[in-house]
Design a protein around this motif. Structure first.
Motif, short mmCIF file in Angstrom:
data_model
loop_
_atom_site.label_atom_id
_atom_site.label_comp_id
_atom_site.label_asym_id
_atom_site.label_seq_id
_atom_site.Cartn_x
_atom_site.Cartn_y
_atom_site.Cartn_z
N MET A 47 -2.56 -3.18 -1.01
CA MET A 47 -3.18 -2.08 -1.75
C MET A 47 -4.67 -2.33 -1.86
O MET A 47 -5.11 -3.47 -1.98
CB MET A 47 -2.55 -2.03 -3.14
N SER A 48 -5.43 -1.25 -1.85
CA SER A 48 -6.88 -1.43 -1.84
C SER A 48 -7.37 -1.85 -3.21
O SER A 48 -6.74 -1.59 -4.24
CB SER A 48 -7.55 -0.12 -1.45
N GLN A 49 -8.53 -2.49 -3.22
CA GLN A 49 -9.05 -3.06 -4.45
C GLN A 49 -9.38 -2.00 -5.49
O GLN A 49 -9.14 -2.20 -6.68
CB GLN A 49 -10.34 -3.85 -4.16
N GLU A 50 -9.94 -0.87 -5.02
CA GLU A 50 -10.34 0.12 -6.03
C GLU A 50 -9.13 0.75 -6.68
O GLU A 50 -9.16 1.12 -7.86
CB GLU A 50 -11.24 1.20 -5.44
N GLU A 66 0.83 -1.19 0.00
CA GLU A 66 0.00 0.00 0.00
C GLU A 66 0.86 1.25 0.00
O GLU A 66 1.88 1.29 0.68
CB GLU A 66 -0.85 -0.01 1.27
N PRO A 67 0.48 2.26 -0.75
CA PRO A 67 1.30 3.49 -0.73
C PRO A 67 1.19 4.23 0.59
O PRO A 67 0.14 4.27 1.22
CB PRO A 67 0.72 4.34 -1.86
N LEU A 68 2.33 4.79 1.00
CA LEU A 68 2.40 5.54 2.25
C LEU A 68 2.45 7.01 1.91
O LEU A 68 3.06 7.40 0.94
CB LEU A 68 3.72 5.23 2.96
N HIS A 69 1.87 7.82 2.78
CA HIS A 69 2.03 9.26 2.60
C HIS A 69 3.37 9.68 3.17
O HIS A 69 3.94 9.02 4.00
CB HIS A 69 0.90 9.99 3.33
N ASP A 70 3.84 10.83 2.70
CA ASP A 70 5.20 11.25 3.06
C ASP A 70 5.42 11.39 4.54
O ASP A 70 6.43 10.96 5.07
CB ASP A 70 5.50 12.61 2.41
#
Lengths: 284, 397
Positions: free
Chosen positions: B191-194, B131-135
């Protein structure tokens, strides 16, 4: 040991060698699975059916479905070669979880191309089927063994020393670090598994860790270790370009007009402040 | 995504998009690039593509590999039209992770994906992307990690060179680098499905494509490779990545990921035998693939289990035919694991080759001794400290 067989759809590779044979371990695992009530299909290539079934009790023998290739190795030419025989094992299987034991994968590797075998095992391995394969390490080069090893979810290497037989179980889980466990075991005549504690070898073990760290520092021709007194002396040493408090104050104070820049001179202990300028006699 | 462009391009974009306000908003300089009027359609007009930026060194269009540390080592990123080869580590854990970072970066930037595998179903691979992380969360992660370390060990702050205390452990790309280019990911979450479904994803799963073993194999390439090349070519031409169909909409990048190429599951036997029958199959595949990549807006990542290839000549040929080659060597299960020198890290990372595109010299990083470690959430690459004092310190701990 059965936790390693807990998940379905796995390929479990049993690697043995001439010194430490793995067929008894394979039979012990088959017995444990059969005792749980599951059906086990066996593709027997290296020993005859009677020899394989010997030692099992009647319950286990009932649940064992034996596909014999040993009796007639060339007979499988009609059904598509050795790999066809592998696939044909499961044709009559009832639905539900079952296990396929291959004795042995080395026999198949010698008669079919390695890539085709890997693809066939991969095709079998999806779903509810668990595959136990026996592989003789010393028969093949590192290539095929490595290829099958990378395909397997669990690798069990049978080895040992004077203390007894040892099974090194390696399971490379996808996200975490692979775990390697060592189990000391013995197989009883009725093919039940018994695990021992590791035989005590205290003395040799103690020598091992210091040797590992000494290796890194062994070849140095100078001494990099500091005694306690030396460490203290080093810590209390005043450094030449240290951030002195006076400099800190000047930086904290708001700077005056930029035209005036300040020079801070801290005379050193050995500094010789001579009033007489030594360069006066230079006629430049 | 327009924020990805550097100042130079912002000026031209301002000129192209908004002629009246271009001069004032375009930038501090009054110098304006002479670009054709919008809508004239003459020549090649450079519009910024999402997720890319031009290299600060030679203007080459770069995409991120998913790991900002790796981007810095490769000279800013991966050039569009090139091939990244990753030589797998022994149990294919960390190379799989780099593969997933590449794909996750493609999804976050909105690129089209093409996933090819012989071992796992591509849909399963997509489900496992990080999943992407915010900075700010990433900075918190790093602080947590470093504070963890300093609790256990002596905090050796610099006494003499205290001005260099806060320098980062790896060299930065320079003042021109914008931090929005690469993204950070959390490996422990999915990571989320959408998000996964927001991009178009093509799949190639070998057991589906080859339903029966062919009786006659083509002499040049194994059957699987031929099918894969046809599939890639079809997607490139159908979706217009090579400029074949004039698109009104925004240009996009195709990210191709091929897993475990050369392994026996692809029908290739270079990993199994010392003198393989299909000696040139993989090399011919790479040659044709590179041709396809060069003429389209795409990048490709390939993982090869080169630790299984017995013939070193084949490994050398594969490296020559790829553009960027990164090798991973993990310490797991090997004799190096017990060595105190390697205690802090999980493996070594070797940059074997960096391409020289349109220039005489390559972008080789100064730091050659690199090691990586996989923390709970992030994957970091650091320079390995090899001085004898480091051994003494680690001995003391």
């Amino acid at each position: 040991m059965l936790q390693l067989l807990a998940s379905r759809g796995d390929l479990v590779l049993l690697r043995d060698s001439v010194e430490w044979e793995g067929r008894s371990l394979l039979k012990a695992l088959i017995r444990e699975i059969a005792l749980k009530g599951e059906q086990v299909h066996v593709l027997g290539c290296e020993v005859s059916e009677e020899a394989f079934r010997e030692g099992f009790d009647s319950d286990t023998n009932r649940r064992l479905v034996y596909h014999d290739v040993f009796r007639d190795p060339q007979g499988c030419a009609g059904i598509g070669g050795p790999l066809g025989a592998l696939r044909a094992c499961l044709r009559g299987a009832d639905a539900g979880p079952c296990t396929l034991a291959v004795d042995s994968l080395s026999w198949l590797l010698l008669r079919a191309p390695c890539s085709a075998l890997c693809q066939a095992l991969r095709a079998l391995g999806r779903g509810q089927l668990r595959v136990l394969g026996l592989l003789h390490e010393d028969v093949h080069g590192p290539g095929p063994v490595g290829a099958l090893g990378s395909l397997a979810q669990v690798q069990v290497t049978v080895g040992g020393s004077a203390g007894g037989a040892v099974a090194r179980v390696l399971r490379p889980k996808p996200r975490h670090r692979p775990t390697e466990q060592t189990h000391w075991f013995s197989v009883l005549p009725d093919f039940s598994l018994r695990f021992h504690k590791e035989p005590s070898l205290e003395a040799p073990l103690q020598h091992a860790p210091p040797a590992a760290t000494a290796d890194a520092l062994a070849g140095l021709t100078f001494n990099i270790h500091l005694s306690e007194k030396e460490k203290e002396a080093r810590d209390t040493l005043a450094l030449p370009f240290h951030f002195s408090s006076e400099k800190q104050q000047s930086l904290l104070r708001p700077a005056p007009a930029s035209s005036a820049s300040q020079i801070f001179y801290e005379p050193d202990a050995e500094d010789y402040l001579d009033q007489e300028d030594p360069d006066d006699d230079l006629d430049v | 995504m327009a924020a990805l462009t550097t100042g130079f391009y912002a000026a031209s974009k301002g000129g192209a998009g908004d002629p009246t306000a271009g001069g004032s908003s375009g930038g501090k300089c009054s110098f304006r690039r002479k670009s054709p009027a919008p809508g004239s359609g003459g020549g090649v007009r450079w519009r910024s593509i999402a997720g890319t930026r031009p290299s600060v060194r030679n203007g080459q269009l770069l995409v991120s590999a998913g790991l900002p540390a790796l981007d810095q080592l490769l000279g800013g990123g991966l050039a569009v039209g090139t091939l990244l080869l990753i030589e797998e580590d022994k149990y294919n854990i960390y190379s799989n992770l780099l593969f997933k970072y590449f794909l996750a970066e493609g999804i976050v930037c909105g690129h089209t994906l093409l996933l090819a595998s012989a071992k796992e179903d591509p849909d399963d691979i997509l489900q496992e992307l990080p999943e992407p992380l915010h900075d700010d969360k990433y900075k918190k992660e790093l602080d947590e990690v470093s504070s963890h370390k300093s609790q256990g060990e002596l905090d050796i702050s610099m006494k003499i060179a205290w001005r260099y205390q806060n320098l980062p452990k790896m060299e930065q790309d320079g003042p021109g680098s914008s931090s929005r280019f690469g993204h950070y990911y959390d490996v422990s979450k999915r990571m989320s499905q959408e998000m996964i479904h927001s991009v178009k994803c093509h799949r190639f799963f070998l057991p589906e494509e080859i339903t029966s073993l062919p009786n006659v194999e083509s002499c040049a390439l194994t059957h699987g490779y031929t099918k894969l090349l046809h599939s890639i070519q079809r997607i490139i031409s159908e979706e217009g990545f090579n400029g074949s169909c004039p698109q009104k909409k925004q240009k996009n990048i195709l990210r191709i990921g091929i897993q475990s190429l050369g392994s026996p599951l692809w029908g290739d036997d270079i990993c199994c035998a010392d003198t393989p029958e299909h000696l040139h199959s993989l090399t011919k595949f790479l040659y044709v693939l590179r041709g396809l990549l060069r003429m389209s807006l795409s990048t490709c990542i390939i993982t090869v289990p080169s630790h299984l290839i017995q013939n070193k000549a084949i490994t050398a040929r594969i490296r020559n035919l790829s553009d960027t080659v990164v090798g991973l060597e993990s310490f797991l299960g090997g004799e190096k694991e017990a060595n105190s020198l390697y205690k802090d890290f999980h493996g070594l990372i070797h940059i074997h080759q960096i391409p020289r595109l349109n220039s005489l010299i390559g972008d080789v990083s100064d730091m050659k001794d690199l090691a990586f470690k996989l923390q709970r959430k992030v994957f970091t690459i650091e320079v390995r400290d090899r001085s004898p004092s480091a051994c003494v310190d680690s001995e003391r701990k």
